[in-house]
Design an enzyme around this catalytic site. Structure first.
Site, PDB file in Angstrom:
ATOM      1  N   GLN A  33      -8.579   3.691   5.253  1.00  0.00           N
ATOM      2  CA  GLN A  33      -7.698   3.011   4.307  1.00  0.00           C
ATOM      3  C   GLN A  33      -6.378   2.611   4.948  1.00  0.00           C
ATOM      4  O   GLN A  33      -5.849   1.528   4.667  1.00  0.00           O
ATOM      5  CB  GLN A  33      -7.446   3.908   3.094  1.00  0.00           C
ATOM      6  CG  GLN A  33      -8.656   4.068   2.195  1.00  0.00           C
ATOM      7  CD  GLN A  33      -8.307   4.782   0.910  1.00  0.00           C
ATOM      8  OE1 GLN A  33      -7.513   5.728   0.897  1.00  0.00           O
ATOM      9  NE2 GLN A  33      -8.885   4.345  -0.188  1.00  0.00           N
ATOM     10  N   ASP A  62      -3.175  16.776  -8.494  1.00  0.00           N
ATOM     11  CA  ASP A  62      -2.416  15.754  -7.786  1.00  0.00           C
ATOM     12  C   ASP A  62      -0.952  15.870  -8.200  1.00  0.00           C
ATOM     13  O   ASP A  62      -0.603  15.590  -9.346  1.00  0.00           O
ATOM     14  CB  ASP A  62      -2.962  14.365  -8.138  1.00  0.00           C
ATOM     15  CG  ASP A  62      -2.392  13.259  -7.269  1.00  0.00           C
ATOM     16  OD1 ASP A  62      -1.324  13.479  -6.665  1.00  0.00           O
ATOM     17  OD2 ASP A  62      -3.004  12.183  -7.207  1.00  0.00           O
ATOM     18  N   ARG A  87       0.853  -1.181   0.000  1.00  0.00           N
ATOM     19  CA  ARG A  87       0.000   0.000   0.000  1.00  0.00           C
ATOM     20  C   ARG A  87       0.888   1.229   0.000  1.00  0.00           C
ATOM     21  O   ARG A  87       1.774   1.369   0.845  1.00  0.00           O
ATOM     22  CB  ARG A  87      -0.895  -0.011   1.239  1.00  0.00           C
ATOM     23  CG  ARG A  87      -1.572   1.316   1.575  1.00  0.00           C
ATOM     24  CD  ARG A  87      -2.738   1.606   0.686  1.00  0.00           C
ATOM     25  NE  ARG A  87      -3.364   2.882   1.031  1.00  0.00           N
ATOM     26  CZ  ARG A  87      -4.200   3.541   0.238  1.00  0.00           C
ATOM     27  NH1 ARG A  87      -4.521   3.056  -0.952  1.00  0.00           N
ATOM     28  NH2 ARG A  87      -4.735   4.677   0.610  1.00  0.00           N
ATOM     29  N   ARG A 136       1.663  14.405  -6.418  1.00  0.00           N
ATOM     30  CA  ARG A 136       2.451  13.416  -5.677  1.00  0.00           C
ATOM     31  C   ARG A 136       3.394  12.636  -6.596  1.00  0.00           C
ATOM     32  O   ARG A 136       3.065  12.329  -7.720  1.00  0.00           O
ATOM     33  CB  ARG A 136       1.513  12.435  -4.968  1.00  0.00           C
ATOM     34  CG  ARG A 136       0.696  13.046  -3.858  1.00  0.00           C
ATOM     35  CD  ARG A 136      -0.340  12.085  -3.304  1.00  0.00           C
ATOM     36  NE  ARG A 136      -1.409  11.839  -4.260  1.00  0.00           N
ATOM     37  CZ  ARG A 136      -2.472  11.071  -4.002  1.00  0.00           C
ATOM     38  NH1 ARG A 136      -2.575  10.474  -2.828  1.00  0.00           N
ATOM     39  NH2 ARG A 136      -3.402  10.909  -4.915  1.00  0.00           N
ATOM     40  N   GLY A 140      -2.517  16.296   1.361  1.00  0.00           N
ATOM     41  CA  GLY A 140      -3.388  17.055   0.468  1.00  0.00           C
ATOM     42  C   GLY A 140      -3.063  16.851  -0.995  1.00  0.00           C
ATOM     43  O   GLY A 140      -3.172  17.762  -1.802  1.00  0.00           O
ATOM     44  N   CYS A 146      -2.080  11.708   5.900  1.00  0.00           N
ATOM     45  CA  CYS A 146      -3.269  12.546   6.079  1.00  0.00           C
ATOM     46  C   CYS A 146      -3.364  12.887   7.557  1.00  0.00           C
ATOM     47  O   CYS A 146      -3.847  12.089   8.353  1.00  0.00           O
ATOM     48  CB  CYS A 146      -4.525  11.825   5.595  1.00  0.00           C
ATOM     49  SG  CYS A 146      -6.040  12.802   5.815  1.00  0.00           S
TER      50      CYS A 146
END
Length: 256
Positions: free
Chosen positions: A121, A178, A100, A180, A145, A105
């Site tokens: 999650q 996004d 994962r 990331r 975020g 967060c």
């Protein structure tokens, strides 16, 4: 002078991990007993530090405990966040291993916020990894975020409270939807395991990043749940605007 006992203890626990675009210092494994649903589960924990400048690179070239310890107090690491990974079972050799890639967060993972499904999650993926017998949860510290940081996320939340969705709020603040990157995490993954993995995700970008890196992703396992009146718009936006693999529409519509 660095005490010899510290050096001797750390010398086999520090490694340099290189990818095409980044270099990281990896520390671990460290035995970490975790309370999971009232039971103690033992994971092996690693943490990594991205190399930021030439002086850090010098420490990283040999992964020398002496050099690293000398630099450590001047790096001011408490002012930033470092990513880490929880490993369970025989992750290196197991035939089937779940992974994962979890974005930090602060509100969901720590405070249990219902505005998102992140806390659910995080803990559900840990349960899945333990039930599978082998796996790893990568906790990515610079992903708050979707990569905008905690302070910017707070501002985005205010915009969301005034009618914007998550994508609109990020764009309005001057960010991408996004931003990331998974490069560092994937380099650590390759260091820890060469065999195929099964990715726990609803996000096709994570799947694409792994495949683009050459990592063999055997399959994908979805991770939906904890839908409520507080996060249904957020979840719908993930699917409709951010391209996430779909959730059962009946469940989402129930709270819409």
């Amino acid at each position: 002078m660095i005490p010899n006992n510290a050096v001797s203890i750390l010398k086999d626990k520090i490694a340099t991990v290189q990818s095409d675009t980044s270099t990281n210092i990896l520390v671990g494994p460290i035995r970490l007993p975790v309370n999971l649903d009232g039971e103690t589960v033992v994971f092996q924990w690693y943490c990594w530090l991205p190399v930021q400048n030439e002086e850090d690179m010098a420490a990283c070239q040999t992964a020398s405990p002496e050099t690293l310890i000398k630099r450590l107090s001047s790096l001011n690491l408490a002012e930033g966040q470092q990513s880490s990974v929880l490993v369970y079972g025989d992750f290196e050799h197991a035939e089937d291993a779940l992974i994962r890639m979890h974005s930090i967060c602060h509100t969901g993972d720590i405070f249990g916020s219902k505005r998102c499904d992140c806390g659910f999650q995080l803990h559900q993926s840990m349960r899945m990894i333990v039930e599978n017998g082998a796996g790893a949860l990568f906790y990515l510290a610079n992903h708050e975020g979707r990569g905008i940081g905690l302070f910017s996320k707070a501002m985005a939340y205010i915009l969301q409270e005034n009618g914007m969705d998550t994508v609109e709020a990020n764009l309005e603040l001057g960010f991408a939807d996004d931003s990331r990157s998974y490069t560092d995490a994937i380099s650590i993954l390759k260091h820890l395991r060469q065999q195929p993995v099964t990715l726990i995700t609803n996000n096709p970008k994570k799947l694409e990043a792994l495949k683009a890196s050459g990592m063999n992703v055997g399959k994908r396992v979805p991770l939906w749940g904890d839908v409520s009146e507080f996060n249904v718009k957020y979840l719908q936006t993930k699917v409709k605007r951010s391209g996430h693999f779909g959730q059962d529409e009946e469940i989402l519509n129930e709270y819409a």
